[in-house]
Write an enzyme that holds these catalytic residues in place. Sequence first.
Site, short mmCIF file in Angstrom:
data_model
loop_
_atom_site.label_atom_id
_atom_site.label_comp_id
_atom_site.label_asym_id
_atom_site.label_seq_id
_atom_site.Cartn_x
_atom_site.Cartn_y
_atom_site.Cartn_z
N ARG A 176 62.06 24.79 28.40
CA ARG A 176 62.88 26.20 28.20
C ARG A 176 64.23 25.91 28.63
NH1 ARG A 176 58.82 30.54 30.59
NH2 ARG A 176 60.47 32.14 30.04
N GLN B 32 63.67 41.03 33.61
CA GLN B 32 62.44 40.45 33.67
C GLN B 32 62.75 38.93 33.10
OE1 GLN B 32 58.76 42.55 32.44
NE2 GLN B 32 60.37 43.63 31.20
N ILE C 164 64.26 35.00 32.42
CA ILE C 164 64.70 34.07 33.43
C ILE C 164 65.80 33.31 32.90
CG2 ILE C 164 62.35 33.86 34.77
CD1 ILE C 164 61.75 31.35 33.32
N HIS D 126 62.17 38.41 37.84
CA HIS D 126 61.17 37.19 37.84
C HIS D 126 61.61 35.83 38.00
CE1 HIS D 126 58.38 40.03 35.28
NE2 HIS D 126 58.38 40.50 36.54
N CYS E 131 62.60 24.52 47.05
CA CYS E 131 61.80 23.46 47.65
C CYS E 131 60.77 24.01 48.34
CB CYS E 131 62.94 22.73 48.36
SG CYS E 131 62.16 21.45 49.45
N SER F 44 57.66 44.81 26.18
CA SER F 44 56.27 45.27 25.73
C SER F 44 55.83 46.37 26.78
CB SER F 44 55.56 44.21 25.46
OG SER F 44 55.21 43.51 26.70
N ASN G 263 63.61 49.32 21.59
CA ASN G 263 62.55 48.19 21.29
C ASN G 263 62.57 47.99 19.82
OD1 ASN G 263 60.92 46.35 22.96
ND2 ASN G 263 59.29 47.02 21.49
N LEU G 264 62.11 46.70 19.73
CA LEU G 264 61.71 46.66 18.06
C LEU G 264 60.83 47.63 17.27
CD1 LEU G 264 62.63 44.44 15.83
CD2 LEU G 264 60.64 43.33 16.22
#
Length: 228
Positions: free
Chosen positions: A56, A92, A94, A110, A118, A178, A201-202
């Site tokens: 990612r 939310q 990252i 998040h 570490c 969602s 939203n979609l």
Amino acid sequence: MERIVILTGAGISRESGLDTFRDEGGIWSQVRLEDVCTPEGFERNPAMVDDFYNHRRLELKNVTPNAAHSALAELEKAYGENRDDAFLLVTQNIDDLHERAGSRNVVHMHGELLRLRCLACGVTPAWEGACTRETPCPECGQKTLRPDVVWFGEMPLHMERIMQAIDACDTFVAIGTSATVYPAAGFAGQAAQHAHTVELNLVPTGNAQLFDEVSYGPATQTVPRFVR
Ligand code: BV8
């Protein structure tokens, strides 16, 4: 000036080319959440989790913010120095697309893909590259690094600040999420007690009835229209 809290989810980054989690073909249809997004999964097979986040991180390098990210950065500019979270962007996500679009007052509840933590000394170094079990901590040198993200069963970050901003806001906007994952999914209900609530939203989510104003379609259309 009206106080506004904006909550974003994976849907706002979809048109930049990043998969969402729960749409068809989304991340949780490619890999089991239990294996890569829980402390137990990391315990069981840390290399699999390393691969998941390294992939990612690599993907993120090849995508850019879209018109929805830019529209939110524009909106924030109207708040000037933005004292005491009059404008707060809670994500939310990252990824760093909000920051790359110019947003400043961003809270990653998040965690952040481009940061590690570490387990031995607690530092949270910025990290663009791959991290494996052999990667030494830049601070203490021990091979005890993990992604600096919040897994299921772990406490989301900055919750007090987020709660205070929601309680004080006049407008709450949920974009591209969602409303499946708590405590973020509970923010709309909390805001609906006193604020004007907006869902962009979609498609309608399970929280749809909590919103005073809704607009459904791709974020690159609904968000610039809302901001104008
Ligand atoms: C915790 C990690 C407690 C990083 C993620 C009730 C209360 C509290 C907790 C719980 C509860 N019930 C259950 C729980 C536990 C759990 C939970 O919510 N489970 C769910 C599945 C029921 N919650 C937790 O474990 C949280 N921690 O509660 O701790 C605690 C207390 C004290 C001490 C210790 C612990 C932690 C949750 C965080 C988990 N980490 N990610 C990473 O790898 O990314 S969550 C994961 O889902 C994602 O990261 C994302 O952040 C999150 C939400 O997903 P969305 O962003 O909404 O994405 P999704 O794909 O679902 O939806 C996309 C949307 O976009 C759709 O609506 C779609 O229509 C739309 N869309 C698509 N394309 C577009 C679009 N919209 C616009 N335009 C488009 N083009």
